[in-house]
Design a protein around this motif. Structure first.
Motif, PDB file in Angstrom:
ATOM      1  N   ALA A 136       0.796  -1.275  -0.135  1.00 33.62           N
ATOM      2  CA  ALA A 136       0.031   0.066   0.047  1.00 33.62           C
ATOM      3  C   ALA A 136       1.263   0.949  -0.258  1.00 33.62           C
ATOM      4  CB  ALA A 136      -0.612  -0.284   0.814  1.00 33.62           C
ATOM      5  N   LEU A 137       2.034   1.173   1.164  1.00 35.19           N
ATOM      6  CA  LEU A 137       3.093   2.446   0.866  1.00 35.19           C
ATOM      7  C   LEU A 137       2.992   2.468  -0.464  1.00 35.19           C
ATOM      8  CD1 LEU A 137       4.243   3.591   3.315  1.00 35.19           C
ATOM      9  CD2 LEU A 137       6.483   2.293   2.731  1.00 35.19           C
ATOM     10  N   ASN A 138       3.358   1.781  -1.620  1.00 28.43           N
ATOM     11  CA  ASN A 138       3.969   2.265  -2.759  1.00 28.43           C
ATOM     12  C   ASN A 138       2.852   3.290  -3.852  1.00 28.43           C
ATOM     13  OD1 ASN A 138       6.641   1.718  -1.920  1.00 28.43           O
ATOM     14  ND2 ASN A 138       5.770  -0.735  -2.761  1.00 28.43           N
ATOM     15  N   LEU A 139       1.570   2.758  -3.335  1.00 24.33           N
ATOM     16  CA  LEU A 139       0.040   3.470  -4.156  1.00 24.33           C
ATOM     17  C   LEU A 139       0.090   5.021  -3.941  1.00 24.33           C
ATOM     18  CD1 LEU A 139      -2.879   1.453  -2.960  1.00 24.33           C
ATOM     19  CD2 LEU A 139      -0.814   0.869  -4.258  1.00 24.33           C
ATOM     20  N   THR A 140      -0.430   5.198  -5.837  1.00 26.00           N
ATOM     21  CA  THR A 140      -1.344   6.884  -5.646  1.00 26.00           C
ATOM     22  C   THR A 140      -1.470   6.763  -4.764  1.00 26.00           C
ATOM     23  OG1 THR A 140      -2.619   6.210  -7.405  1.00 26.00           O
ATOM     24  CG2 THR A 140      -0.415   6.250  -7.995  1.00 26.00           C
ATOM     25  N   ALA A 141      -2.069   8.624  -4.378  1.00 23.19           N
ATOM     26  CA  ALA A 141      -3.000   8.350  -3.259  1.00 23.19           C
ATOM     27  C   ALA A 141      -4.045   8.767  -3.437  1.00 23.19           C
ATOM     28  CB  ALA A 141      -3.008  10.624  -3.302  1.00 23.19           C
ATOM     29  N   PHE A 142      -4.736   7.908  -5.338  1.00 25.49           N
ATOM     30  CA  PHE A 142      -5.998   8.027  -5.108  1.00 25.49           C
ATOM     31  C   PHE A 142      -6.567   6.168  -5.452  1.00 25.49           C
ATOM     32  CE2 PHE A 142      -9.246   6.561  -8.928  1.00 25.49           C
ATOM     33  CZ  PHE A 142     -10.615   7.640  -8.009  1.00 25.49           C
ATOM     34  N   GLU A 164     -14.737  13.337   1.693  1.00 27.68           N
ATOM     35  CA  GLU A 164     -13.994  13.364   0.966  1.00 27.68           C
ATOM     36  C   GLU A 164     -12.815  12.476  -0.249  1.00 27.68           C
ATOM     37  OE1 GLU A 164     -12.182  17.198   1.318  1.00 27.68           O
ATOM     38  OE2 GLU A 164     -13.233  17.697   3.597  1.00 27.68           O
ATOM     39  N   VAL A 165     -13.652  11.818  -0.950  1.00 30.32           N
ATOM     40  CA  VAL A 165     -13.234  10.855  -1.294  1.00 30.32           C
ATOM     41  C   VAL A 165     -12.389  11.465  -2.705  1.00 30.32           C
ATOM     42  CG1 VAL A 165     -14.358   8.563  -0.412  1.00 30.32           C
ATOM     43  CG2 VAL A 165     -15.475   9.812  -2.464  1.00 30.32           C
ATOM     44  N   VAL A 166     -12.892  12.606  -3.579  1.00 27.69           N
ATOM     45  CA  VAL A 166     -12.024  12.546  -4.595  1.00 27.69           C
ATOM     46  C   VAL A 166     -11.288  14.034  -4.544  1.00 27.69           C
ATOM     47  CG1 VAL A 166     -13.858  11.894  -6.409  1.00 27.69           C
ATOM     48  CG2 VAL A 166     -13.960  14.341  -5.206  1.00 27.69           C
ATOM     49  N   ALA A 167     -11.210  13.957  -3.262  1.00 28.29           N
ATOM     50  CA  ALA A 167     -10.031  14.819  -2.624  1.00 28.29           C
ATOM     51  C   ALA A 167      -8.416  15.200  -3.367  1.00 28.29           C
ATOM     52  CB  ALA A 167      -9.881  15.605  -0.982  1.00 28.29           C
ATOM     53  N   GLY A 168      -8.317  15.940  -4.202  1.00 28.95           N
ATOM     54  CA  GLY A 168      -7.191  15.864  -5.012  1.00 28.95           C
ATOM     55  C   GLY A 168      -6.935  14.837  -6.288  1.00 28.95           C
ATOM     56  N   ALA A 169      -7.840  14.506  -5.935  1.00 24.92           N
ATOM     57  CA  ALA A 169      -8.475  13.571  -7.647  1.00 24.92           C
ATOM     58  C   ALA A 169      -7.790  14.469  -8.920  1.00 24.92           C
ATOM     59  CB  ALA A 169      -9.595  12.362  -7.826  1.00 24.92           C
ATOM     60  N   THR A 170      -7.852  13.595  -9.749  1.00 23.86           N
ATOM     61  CA  THR A 170      -7.984  13.829 -11.129  1.00 23.86           C
ATOM     62  C   THR A 170      -9.255  14.105 -11.511  1.00 23.86           C
ATOM     63  OG1 THR A 170      -7.583  12.350 -12.679  1.00 23.86           O
ATOM     64  CG2 THR A 170      -5.520  13.522 -11.663  1.00 23.86           C
ATOM     65  N   PRO A 171      -9.381  15.218 -12.767  1.00 26.57           N
ATOM     66  CA  PRO A 171     -10.747  15.209 -13.336  1.00 26.57           C
ATOM     67  C   PRO A 171     -11.340  13.342 -13.395  1.00 26.57           C
ATOM     68  CG  PRO A 171      -9.694  17.150 -13.810  1.00 26.57           C
ATOM     69  CD  PRO A 171      -8.679  16.212 -13.649  1.00 26.57           C
ATOM     70  N   GLU A 173      -9.953  10.680 -12.684  1.00 28.52           N
ATOM     71  CA  GLU A 173     -10.389  10.088 -11.376  1.00 28.52           C
ATOM     72  C   GLU A 173     -11.750  10.300 -10.671  1.00 28.52           C
ATOM     73  OE1 GLU A 173      -5.112   9.408 -10.254  1.00 28.52           O
ATOM     74  OE2 GLU A 173      -6.634  10.878  -9.408  1.00 28.52           O
ATOM     75  N   ALA A 174     -11.398  10.996 -10.326  1.00 26.02           N
ATOM     76  CA  ALA A 174     -12.820  11.991  -9.746  1.00 26.02           C
ATOM     77  C   ALA A 174     -14.103  10.746 -10.839  1.00 26.02           C
ATOM     78  CB  ALA A 174     -13.308  13.653  -9.829  1.00 26.02           C
ATOM     79  N   LEU A 180     -17.900   3.972  -8.978  1.00 17.72           N
ATOM     80  CA  LEU A 180     -17.688   3.329  -8.503  1.00 17.72           C
ATOM     81  C   LEU A 180     -18.905   2.975  -7.158  1.00 17.72           C
ATOM     82  CD1 LEU A 180     -14.123   3.028  -7.563  1.00 17.72           C
ATOM     83  CD2 LEU A 180     -15.262   1.472  -8.588  1.00 17.72           C
ATOM     84  N   VAL A 181     -19.137   4.597  -7.427  1.00 14.32           N
ATOM     85  CA  VAL A 181     -20.278   4.856  -6.415  1.00 14.32           C
ATOM     86  C   VAL A 181     -21.415   4.868  -6.519  1.00 14.32           C
ATOM     87  CG1 VAL A 181     -21.579   7.033  -4.452  1.00 14.32           C
ATOM     88  CG2 VAL A 181     -18.466   6.994  -5.242  1.00 14.32           C
ATOM     89  N   LYS A 182     -21.648   4.956  -7.822  1.00 17.45           N
ATOM     90  CA  LYS A 182     -23.090   4.639  -8.361  1.00 17.45           C
ATOM     91  C   LYS A 182     -23.267   2.971  -8.645  1.00 17.45           C
ATOM     92  CE  LYS A 182     -24.197   8.119 -11.664  1.00 17.45           C
ATOM     93  NZ  LYS A 182     -23.859   9.390 -11.972  1.00 17.45           N
ATOM     94  N   ASN A 183     -22.013   2.853  -8.459  1.00 14.32           N
ATOM     95  CA  ASN A 183     -22.074   1.237  -8.492  1.00 14.32           C
ATOM     96  C   ASN A 183     -21.932   0.641  -7.073  1.00 14.32           C
ATOM     97  OD1 ASN A 183     -21.743   0.778 -11.288  1.00 14.32           O
ATOM     98  ND2 ASN A 183     -19.832   0.640 -11.298  1.00 14.32           N
ATOM     99  N   ILE A 184     -22.585   0.585  -6.140  1.00 18.52           N
ATOM    100  CA  ILE A 184     -22.167   0.674  -4.716  1.00 18.52           C
ATOM    101  C   ILE A 184     -23.801   0.438  -4.796  1.00 18.52           C
ATOM    102  CG2 ILE A 184     -21.217   1.091  -2.617  1.00 18.52           C
ATOM    103  CD1 ILE A 184     -18.540   1.578  -3.704  1.00 18.52           C
ATOM    104  N   ARG A 185     -24.063   1.643  -4.446  1.00 18.27           N
ATOM    105  CA  ARG A 185     -25.123   1.623  -4.804  1.00 18.27           C
ATOM    106  C   ARG A 185     -26.497   0.662  -4.853  1.00 18.27           C
ATOM    107  NH1 ARG A 185     -29.607   6.167  -5.239  1.00 18.27           N
ATOM    108  NH2 ARG A 185     -28.269   6.670  -7.215  1.00 18.27           N
ATOM    109  N   ASP A 186     -25.518   0.677  -6.378  1.00 17.80           N
ATOM    110  CA  ASP A 186     -26.448  -0.281  -7.026  1.00 17.80           C
ATOM    111  C   ASP A 186     -26.820  -1.493  -6.727  1.00 17.80           C
ATOM    112  OD1 ASP A 186     -27.930   1.473  -8.777  1.00 17.80           O
ATOM    113  OD2 ASP A 186     -26.367   0.840 -10.353  1.00 17.80           O
TER     114      ASP A 186
END
Ligand SMILES: Nc1ncnc2c1ncn2[C@@H]1O[C@H](COP(=O)(O)OP(=O)(O)OP(=O)(O)O)[C@@H](O)[C@H]1O
Ligand SMILES: [Mg+2]
Length: 246
Positions: A136-142, A164-171, A173-174, A180-186
Motif C-alpha cells: 500500500a505504501l507504493n500506491l498513488t494517492a487515488f 472527501e473521496v475525490v480530494a486531490g483527484a484528477t478529473p 479519477e473523480a 464506483l459510488v453509483k455501482n456501490i449503491r446499485d
C-alpha cells in the motif's frame, strides 16, 4: 412509510468552548445517496465520527434500522452495518492491496479463505487487479483512496460513510470514483457522502443536506439546495447573496 435506515436525532458535539455540532437531526433512507456539504469546519467529519462511534454524541440518539447505536464502539457499529472512509487515508503501508482489503473482512468472518475470496471480489470491483500484490505504501494517492473504500466494502456495509473521496483527484479519477459510488449503491448499499467538489455531489446525490457552524441549514434535492440563499450565504457570505439578488 418504512423507517429510515439511519436516523439521527438531535446529536451534538462540543470541544471545549467550540460547539462543533448543535442538536442536528437528519436521516438516510434505504438505497439513498445523501450528500452532506458545508464550509470548512462546519462539523461534517465530527458528525461522521459520531455516527461511526469514534466520538460519542453529547446529546440525542443515532439509530440504525430503529436500533440505537449511540455509545457503541466503532467495531460494533461496523458489525451492525456502517462502514466509513477517512478524510485522511491511512492504509497499512507494509501490507499489500489484497491484505489491506482483507482487514475489513474480519468483521464478518474468521475464516481466512472466505475473507480472501471476498477481498479478491472487491479488488476486481475496484479494478485494482494489476496492483493486487503491491504494498500500500507504493500506491498513488487515488489508489490509496480506492483501497480504503475496498476495506470499507469488505465489511459488507448497509451504509457507507465517505469523507472527501475525490480530494486531490484528477478529473478522470473523480469520474471513476463517481461511477464506483453509483455501482456501490446499485449493489444495495446506502451512502452518506461528504464532498467539497460540487459537481460530484450534484451528480451523485439523491438529496443534499447542509451543515454550517454545526447547524443543519438545508435539506432538499441538489438543485434546490445549491440555490438556497441560506446556503450561498454560508459559503460566500451575506454580500455575495445581496449582489446576486440585485
Ligand atoms: N478532535 C477535535 N478536538 C477539538 N476540536 C475539534 C476536533 N475535531 C474537530 N474539531 C473542531 O470542530 C469543528 C468542526 O470540525 P470538522 O472537522 O467536523 O469540520 P468539517 O466540516 O469536516 O471541515 P472540513 O470541510 O474542513 O473537513 C472545527 O472547528 C474543528 O476545529
Ligand atoms: Mg472534514
Amino acid at each position: 412509510m418504512s423507517a429510515p435506515l439511519l436516523k439521527i436525532d438531535g446529536i451534538s458535539k462540543r470541544f471545549g468552548g467550540n460547539q462543533a455540532v448543535k442538536e442536528t437531526s437528519f436521516h438516510v433512507d434505504s438505497g439513498e445517496i445523501l450528500g452532506l456539504i458545508g464550509p470548512n469546519g462546519a462539523g461534517k467529519t465530527t458528525a461522521f465520527n459520531m455516527i461511526a462511534g469514534y466520538l460519542e454524541s453529547d446529546t440525542g440518539d443515532i439509530q440504525l434500522n430503529e436500533k440505537s447505536i449511540k455509545g457503541k464502539k466503532p467495531w460494533d457499529i461496523c458489525k451492525a452495518g456502517i462502514a466509513r472512509t477517512f478524510q485522511l487515508s491511512k492504509p497499512f503501508g507494509d501490507l499489500s492491496v489484497l491484505e489491506n482489503i482483507m482487514v475489513g473482512g474480519f468483521v464478518r468472518s474468521a475464516d481466512r479463505r472466505i475473507i480472501e475470496t471476498k477481498a479478491r471480489e472487491v479488488v476486481v470491483f475496484l479494478g485494482m487487479e494489476a496492483i493486487i500484490d503491491q504494498d500500500a505504501l507504493n500506491l498513488t494517492a487515488f489508489d490509496r483512496r480506492k483501497l480504503e473504500l475496498g476495506r470499507a466494502l469488505a465489511t459488507e456495509p448497509k451504509l457507507l460513510l465517505m469523507d472527501e473521496v475525490v480530494a486531490g483527484a484528477t478529473p478522470n479519477e473523480a469520474s471513476e470514483m463517481v461511477e464506483l459510488v453509483k455501482n456501490i449503491r446499485d449493489r444495495g448499499v446506502s451512502i452518506l457522502i461528504v464532498e467539497h467538489v460540487m459537481h460530484v455531489i450534484m451528480n451523485l446525490s439523491d438529496r443534499v443536506i447542509v451543515l454550517d457552524s454545526g447547524n443543519l441549514i438545508a435539506d432538499g434535492n441538489p438543485e434546490e439546495v445549491v440555490n438556497d440563499p441560506e446556503v450561498m450565504k454560508a459559503y460566500f457570505g451575506e454580500k455575495y447573496v445581496q449582489q446576486q439578488s440585485t
